[in-house]
Design an enzyme around this catalytic site. Structure first.
Site, mmCIF file in Angstrom:
data_model
loop_
_atom_site.group_PDB
_atom_site.id
_atom_site.type_symbol
_atom_site.label_atom_id
_atom_site.label_comp_id
_atom_site.label_asym_id
_atom_site.label_seq_id
_atom_site.Cartn_x
_atom_site.Cartn_y
_atom_site.Cartn_z
ATOM 1 N N GLY A 88 0.785 -1.221 0.000
ATOM 2 C CA GLY A 88 0.000 0.000 0.000
ATOM 3 C C GLY A 88 0.817 1.271 0.000
ATOM 4 N N ASP B 259 4.466 -1.271 -13.995
ATOM 5 C CA ASP B 259 4.978 -1.912 -12.788
ATOM 6 C C ASP B 259 5.625 -3.253 -13.100
ATOM 7 O OD1 ASP B 259 3.857 0.267 -11.580
ATOM 8 O OD2 ASP B 259 2.166 -0.822 -10.709
#
Length: 386
Positions: free
Chosen positions: A126, A176
């Site tokens: 996160g 990513d």
């Protein structure tokens, strides 16, 4: 990394009462610049970091998959024939989504054996450092070897993206996974998200005496929820109203026309993408011609654009960037999808304690939760550890 590998092996043995066939790793990533440009077919400039997710894995003699992690006591069991996006939920959607996506990209799942896997990680969850892609890429390189698929890294990046889009439900781009798979030490990946052409560009941070400070605000975010999807929808609407298939077909010279065609909010969303693409190109060129000390203003301008035009920052990120800059950072910006997560600050190593103390003090003065501060270095992409 050896400690993380040993921990994963021990976790596997404890859960499954046998030894794994191997341990594979995939790093998290920091995006140096180029935010939300990836799903607009634009340019990004991330690098793999020296924090990774590892998976200890061994094939089975049947078609059952069992997956555990170091963070829960759960064991997820599912048959290979039952792995579909609709059947997946929670944390296991990331590794199991890769299984499904490998089949979509040509793996013969009907002939595959099941497996047991245990996942561990030192990538903060996160924080905007792509812990999710690290899971996907670690599992994909492991299964590529165990199932003898022969898939190259570019295909595995697309596998990870498909898993995240369809199995997890997060409308992310391919940045990513590309960074996690293609990264190199002291270098970043200059990626054209339309052609998927990738070039490894030396950063030169070590030679310049620079470090990258991660400022994890501890404000958690979730890409599968509304804000990220809303921004993507705004970009698609802007492209449609400008008469192009993607915002990649526009550049900063089109902003005057965009201001006439688009409503005020959509215009600001589009302006961020077009100027951010230009900032990526400028950063790569500046690194080559002038070195890393010269990219600071581009990093800071990127944050301002994300704060004001794309509106994906939060007060903690703004304070982190402002405090780091005031204390002498070369440049600073939020990184990742936004709505929480981490900021980055490019800092002279000799000034790191001053900058870190200034950020911590600024958070305390505002009554924010104390941030997690650590440095990262650019690392090699996914690999087998043992």
């Amino acid at each position: 990394m050896s400690e993380l590998s040993s921990r994963a092996r021990a976790g596997f043995t404890e859960r499954f009462s046998r030894e794994p066939s191997g341990v594979w790793r995939a790093p998290g990533r920091v995006n140096l610049i180029g935010e939300h440009t990836d799903y607009n077919d634009g340019f990004v400039f991330p690098f793999a970091i020296d924090r990774s997710t590892v998976v200890a894995l061994a094939p089975r003699d049947d078609r059952t998959i069992q997956i555990t992690t170091a963070y829960t006591d759960d064991i997820v069991r599912i048959g290979l024939d039952d792995v579909t996006p609709a059947a997946l939920s929670g944390w296991s959607a990331y590794p199991l989504g890769v299984v499904w996506a490998l089949g979509e990209f040509g793996a013969d799942l009907a002939a595959a054996r099941g497996f047991d896997a245990h996942i561990d990680s030192d990538v903060p969850i996160g924080a905007g450092l792509s812990s999710s892609a690290a899971i996907e890429c670690a599992v994909s390189v492991a299964l590529t070897e165990v199932w003898d698929l022969g898939f190259d890294r570019e295909r595995l990046a697309r596998v990870g993206q498909l898993a995240e889009n369809k199995a997890v439900g997060a409308p992310t781009g391919i940045m990513d996974q590309s960074a996690s798979l293609l990264g190199r030490a002291d270098a970043a990946v200059f990626l054209d998200c339309r052609s998927l052409d990738a070039e490894v560009i030396p950063l030169g941070f070590d030679a310049a005496g620079l470090v990258l400070l991660i400022i994890n605000t501890r404000v958690s975010h979730a890409h599968a929820t509304g804000g990220y999807a809303d921004r993507r929808a705004s970009c698609e609407r802007g492209a449609r109203e400008m008469g192009v298939s993607s915002l990649r077909d526009l550049d900063v010279d089109d902003l005057d026309r965009a201001a006439q065609v688009l409503d005020e909010e959509t215009f600001r969303r589009v302006r961020h993408i077009l100027t951010e693409n230009q900032r990526v190109l400028d950063t790569v060129r500046t690194l080559r011609l002038e070195g890393p000390e010269a990219i600071g203003d581009l990093l800071t301008a990127s944050h301002v654009s994300m704060r004001d035009d794309f509106e994906i920052s939060v007060p903690e990120l703004d304070v982190a960037v402002e405090a780091a800059g005031a204390a002498g950072a070369v440049g600073a910006r939020m990184t990742g999808g936004g709505f929480g997560g981490a900021a980055i600050a490019l800092v002279r190593a000799s000034e790191l304690p001053v900058v870190a103390d200034a950020v911590t003090a600024a958070f305390a003065a505002r009554g924010f939760r104390e941030p997690e501060l650590f440095t990262v270095t650019a690392a090699d992409g996914a690999s087998r550890l043992d």
